[in-house]
Design an enzyme around this catalytic site. Structure first.
Site, PDB file in Angstrom:
ATOM      1  N   ASP A 127      12.913 127.674  46.139  1.00  0.00           N
ATOM      2  CA  ASP A 127      13.819 126.701  45.525  1.00  0.00           C
ATOM      3  C   ASP A 127      13.308 126.406  44.108  1.00  0.00           C
ATOM      4  OD1 ASP A 127      15.457 123.774  46.828  1.00  0.00           O
ATOM      5  OD2 ASP A 127      15.159 124.295  44.735  1.00  0.00           O
ATOM      6  N   MET A 128      14.169 126.592  43.131  1.00  0.00           N
ATOM      7  CA  MET A 128      13.769 126.365  41.747  1.00  0.00           C
ATOM      8  C   MET A 128      13.510 124.869  41.526  1.00  0.00           C
ATOM      9  SD  MET A 128      13.912 129.444  40.803  1.00  0.00           S
ATOM     10  CE  MET A 128      13.511 129.218  39.084  1.00  0.00           C
ATOM     11  N   ASP A 140      20.175 127.797  43.410  1.00  0.00           N
ATOM     12  CA  ASP A 140      18.750 127.932  43.059  1.00  0.00           C
ATOM     13  C   ASP A 140      17.855 128.080  44.278  1.00  0.00           C
ATOM     14  OD1 ASP A 140      18.583 125.333  44.107  1.00  0.00           O
ATOM     15  OD2 ASP A 140      17.068 124.770  42.634  1.00  0.00           O
ATOM     16  N   GLU A 141      18.429 128.563  45.364  1.00  0.00           N
ATOM     17  CA  GLU A 141      17.682 128.567  46.608  1.00  0.00           C
ATOM     18  C   GLU A 141      18.011 129.806  47.427  1.00  0.00           C
ATOM     19  OE1 GLU A 141      18.670 124.953  48.686  1.00  0.00           O
ATOM     20  OE2 GLU A 141      17.660 125.643  50.482  1.00  0.00           O
TER      21      GLU A 141
HETATM   22  P1  TTP Z   1      18.410 121.205  43.913  1.00  0.00           P
HETATM   23  O1  TTP Z   1      17.555 122.396  44.255  1.00  0.00           O
HETATM   24  O2  TTP Z   1      18.795 120.292  45.006  1.00  0.00           O
HETATM   25  O3  TTP Z   1      17.660 120.302  42.825  1.00  0.00           O
HETATM   26  P2  TTP Z   1      16.747 120.713  41.614  1.00  0.00           P
HETATM   27  O4  TTP Z   1      16.504 122.178  41.560  1.00  0.00           O
HETATM   28  O5  TTP Z   1      17.326 120.138  40.364  1.00  0.00           O
HETATM   29  O6  TTP Z   1      15.403 119.936  41.895  1.00  0.00           O
HETATM   30  P3  TTP Z   1      14.287 120.250  43.008  1.00  0.00           P
HETATM   31  O7  TTP Z   1      13.040 120.556  42.232  1.00  0.00           O
HETATM   32  O8  TTP Z   1      14.169 119.006  43.799  1.00  0.00           O
HETATM   33  O9  TTP Z   1      14.743 121.429  43.815  1.00  0.00           O
HETATM   34  O10 TTP Z   1      19.725 121.680  43.200  1.00  0.00           O
HETATM   35  C1  TTP Z   1      19.764 122.801  42.326  1.00  0.00           C
HETATM   36  C2  TTP Z   1      20.681 122.536  41.171  1.00  0.00           C
HETATM   37  O11 TTP Z   1      22.002 122.272  41.646  1.00  0.00           O
HETATM   38  C3  TTP Z   1      20.291 121.332  40.334  1.00  0.00           C
HETATM   39  O12 TTP Z   1      19.362 121.663  39.310  1.00  0.00           O
HETATM   40  C4  TTP Z   1      21.611 120.874  39.793  1.00  0.00           C
HETATM   41  C5  TTP Z   1      22.633 121.273  40.849  1.00  0.00           C
HETATM   42  N1  TTP Z   1      23.024 120.088  41.653  1.00  0.00           N
HETATM   43  C6  TTP Z   1      24.127 119.359  41.249  1.00  0.00           C
HETATM   44  O13 TTP Z   1      24.776 119.706  40.249  1.00  0.00           O
HETATM   45  N2  TTP Z   1      24.475 118.251  41.956  1.00  0.00           N
HETATM   46  C7  TTP Z   1      23.783 117.831  43.054  1.00  0.00           C
HETATM   47  O14 TTP Z   1      24.124 116.793  43.669  1.00  0.00           O
HETATM   48  C8  TTP Z   1      22.637 118.598  43.475  1.00  0.00           C
HETATM   49  C9  TTP Z   1      21.834 118.164  44.669  1.00  0.00           C
HETATM   50  C10 TTP Z   1      22.298 119.711  42.735  1.00  0.00           C
HETATM   51 MG    MG Z   2      15.890 123.217  43.278  1.00  0.00          MG
END
Ligand code: TTP
Ligand code: MG
Length: 387
Positions: free
Chosen positions: A10-11, A104-105
């Site tokens: 996960d990014m 991103d996962e």
């Molecule tokens: P996530 O992997 O949930 O969050 P993240 O990568 O920003 O942070 P983390 O280090 O905790 O993993 O989501 C990936 C991307 O998806 C995030 O950068 C932006 C987008 N996203 C939204 O646009 N709205 C949302 O509600 C969520 C949860 C994510």
């Molecule tokens: Mg992420």
């Protein structure tokens, strides 16, 4: 001990990290991806902004209040999609079985001969080198633990859970650490005296089944690290059974209010068909066709069954916005649920994983009204205000 078989990646603060990479003035600063002063919500924020309590999906105005020095940056979806494609490309060079589950996962199956830690380190280095952003990785013998592992150390983490470490590392975690357990399920579990993953792992099957139906058994398997851990590479999904609907617009549009409503109506239709035939599924696919006929389909899979309109809608919408290039006109939208399983009392089963104030009886009433008077008879307030 042997190495893990499933690698989850996960990014870190994905959209915000890309912006910090591209705009040096943002590095080390609280960056909020969203529109300042707008009525929208925060997409994500940098770890510096998280210290102030800013979170994804929080109204932009609230984020501004919590973090007045936060720097708002408008999202650049094209850039994020491009970066995501690069990440997935790198992952594919490590395994033929890669299952992306969001922008991103992804889950990867790594073969027994490749030691998990080395593979993970190599992936992390390659991503850092080629994209200049960090990610976190979790490795375990099953998907559920691998994802939990990723979240244990973020950002830039690498966590391995060995099978014989579950009592020590997984069981003491709160039930909410399990994917699919939201606030409502957490409350129901609490009433049963269940607070930790270990409590679920030891709970009698029949009692879990009585309250949550088949998903109760699935939940226990997840807690014990015994749920299905197959990684479905793209194109390999078992979706011989699926329920889907498509809608072609009379006039191509880039109006996201209209797009949201179409996704809602398609999701409601699919949900109703699923419930009518007593099926629930694991995978939601959203199909997007632009005016020039360019078509994208993307899917998200859950480790549990869903059939509720709102869960389908929520998922279809998040897929849509992870793919959609702002401003491009849309011609067709489609929503499909696949990976279907026949479910006797699906309301009861899915309740566990479904966090909604809407009661089962309301869903049933809406279904029966639509059955009698047609799809347009019951239209939510959101639809009414636009159409
Ligand atoms: P996530 O992997 O949930 O969050 P993240 O990568 O920003 O942070 P983390 O280090 O905790 O993993 O989501 C990936 C991307 O998806 C995030 O950068 C932006 C987008 N996203 C939204 O646009 N709205 C949302 O509600 C969520 C949860 C994510
Ligand atoms: Mg992420």
């Amino acid at each position: 001990m042997g190495t893990g078989k499933i690698l989850h990646i996960d990014m870190d603060a994905f959209f915000a990290s890309i912006e910090q990479r591209d705009q040096p003035r943002l590095r080390g600063k609280p960056v909020i991806i969203g529109v300042k002063g707008g009525r929208g919500v925060v997409s994500t924020c940098s770890y510096e902004a998280r210290k102030y309590g800013v979170r994804s999906a929080m109204p932009a105005a609230l984020a501004d209040k919590k973090c007045p020095e936060g720097i708002f940056v408008r999202p650049n979806p094209k850039k994020y999609v491009y970066a995501s494609m690069k990440v997935m490309e790198i992952l594919h060079s490590y395994s033929s079985r890669v299952e992306p589950t969001s922008i991103d996962e992804a889950y990867l199956e790594i073969s027994g001969r490749n030691p998990g830690r080395e593979t993970a380190e190599s992936i992390k280095n390659e991503i850092k080198k080629s994209l200049d952003v960090t990610c976190s990785v979790g490795i375990a013998s099953n998907r559920v633990y691998a994802k939990i592992a990723t979240n244990m150390q973020k950002p830039d983490g690498l966590t391995i859970i060995e099978d014989d470490e579950k009592e020590e590392k997984i069981y003491p975690l709160p039930v909410s650490a399990l994917i699919g357990v939201g606030e409502k399920s957490e409350k129901m579990l609490q009433k049963m005296g269940i607070r930790f993953i270990g409590d679920i792992a030891e709970y009698p099957d029949d009692k879990l089944e009585k309250v949550f139906g088949k998903n109760g058994i699935e939940l226990k398997k997840m807690a014990r690290g015994e749920s299905s851990s197959k990684v479905c590479a793209i194109g390999e999904e078992e979706d011989a059974l699926s329920v889907g609907n498509e809608h072609t617009l009379h006039k191509d549009t880039d109006n996201t209010d209209i797009i949201d409503i179409i996704l809602l109506k398609l999701s409601e239709k699919v949900g109703r068909r699923l419930r009518k035939s007593q099926f629930a599924g694991r995978t939601v696919t959203c199909k997007i066709r632009y005016a020039g006929f360019e078509t994208h389909t993307k899917r998200v899979s859950y480790p549990f069954l869903i059939s509720e309109d709102e869960k389908i809608y929520e998922t279809a919408k998040s897929i849509f916005y992870s793919v959609y290039c702002n401003g491009k006109k849309i011609r067709l939208l489609g929503v499909t649920v696949s990976g279907l399983v026949k479910s006797g009392n699906e309301y009861n089963q899915t309740e566990l994983f479904y966090n909604s104030s809407k009661s089962v009886s309301v869903i049933k009433t809406i279904d029966s009204l639509k059955e009698r008077y047609g799809e347009s008879a019951v239209c939510r307030a959101a639809c009414l205000s636009i159409l």
